[in-house]
Design an enzyme around this catalytic site. Structure first.
Site, PDB file in Angstrom:
ATOM      1  N   ASP A 186       1.652   0.475   1.163  1.00 39.64           N
ATOM      2  CA  ASP A 186       1.793  -0.304   2.683  1.00 39.64           C
ATOM      3  C   ASP A 186       3.515  -1.147   1.781  1.00 39.64           C
ATOM      4  OD1 ASP A 186       2.424  -1.271   5.009  1.00 39.64           O
ATOM      5  OD2 ASP A 186       1.614  -3.582   3.867  1.00 39.64           O
ATOM      6  N   GLU A 228       6.078  -4.372   2.705  1.00 37.14           N
ATOM      7  CA  GLU A 228       6.214  -5.716   2.916  1.00 37.14           C
ATOM      8  C   GLU A 228       7.395  -5.912   3.056  1.00 37.14           C
ATOM      9  OE1 GLU A 228       4.506  -7.321   5.621  1.00 37.14           O
ATOM     10  OE2 GLU A 228       2.636  -5.913   4.933  1.00 37.14           O
ATOM     11  N   ASP A 256      -3.136  -4.666   3.499  1.00 37.98           N
ATOM     12  CA  ASP A 256      -3.817  -3.725   4.458  1.00 37.98           C
ATOM     13  C   ASP A 256      -3.823  -2.186   3.822  1.00 37.98           C
ATOM     14  OD1 ASP A 256      -2.316  -5.926   6.117  1.00 37.98           O
ATOM     15  OD2 ASP A 256      -0.804  -5.549   6.384  1.00 37.98           O
TER      16      ASP A 256
END
Length: 229
Positions: free
Chosen positions: A7, A9, A155
């Protein structure tokens, strides 16, 4: 099979408009089982963090100011992911950012044929339902109480558990023990093996003593039903 669940960001929604990756989290899985190996890094995006994005993941410009640039850590990331398939939720978003960062530092892009999109899997398996990571965690009973804000590593850890459930659950590693009688027979679940002794079958024939006791008991019955036939 080795797979990487990951994941990202970012500072926003579009690498084409100058948004950058600020955090990367990766989880290694082999045959749908987490190995415990992971990769995690924060990056200095070399731009200010918009307040909207900071509200999602909580990463401020001040926090990221002393972090390395993506280019400085690119090889480290590529070494970790190797040539394995890459699993992400809404994977085209993460792949778009990852390849944009690789292009900025003169690296070859990662082929889209390596992409495994859990959002697409969820839409196929549960049409009409909610398919966010939070919704899938709720559906599969995955504890997400620590997810106050988005975080790439957290996540990825949650997604790894969701991915296991989307692709058959823990039983995907189930294999049957050999039918050949041995001193002990393993029951294999995933990577674990529980060895249990093979016991000989119990005798089912009554002994002479048991037959004698039974006959004595029958003789004590008054007017049994079978005597009326």
């Amino acid at each position: 099979m080795r797979e990487i669940v990951f994941d990202t960001e970012t500072t926003g929604l579009s690498p084409g408009l100058g948004d950058r990756i600020v955090e990367m989290g990766c989880i290694e899985m082999i045959d749908r089982i987490e190995t415990g190996r992971e990769y995690h890094c924060y990056y200095n995006p070399e731009r200010e963090m918009p307040s909207e994005a900071e509200g999602v993941h909580g990463l401020s410009s001040a926090f990221l100011a002393d972090k390395p640039c993506f280019a400085d850590k690119a090889q480290e990331l590529l070494d970790f992911i190797g040539d394995s398939p890459l699993v992400a939720h809404n994977a085209s978003f993460d792949f778009g950012f990852l390849n944009a960062e690789l292009e900025k530092c003169g690296r070859a892009p990662i082929g889209m044929d390596r992409m495994v999109d859990t959002l697409a899997l969820a839409r196929t398996k549960f049409p009409g339902a909610k398919h966010s990571l939070d919704a899938l965690c709720t559906r599969f009973g995955v504890d997400r109480s620590m997810r106050v804000k988005h975080g790439a590593l957290l996540d990825a850890q949650l997604l790894a558990q969701v991915y296991i459930e989307l692709t058959g659950g823990r039983q995907i590693g189930l294999s049957l023990a050999s039918a050949e009688p041995e001193d002990s027979a393993p029951i294999v679940i995933g990577a674990s093996a529980i060895r249990r002794p093979v016991r000989p079958p119990r005798p089912h024939s009554a002994s002479e003593e048991e037959l004698a006791r039974h006959k004595s008991f029958i003789q004590q019955l008054c007017d049994p039903l079978w005597s009326r036939i």
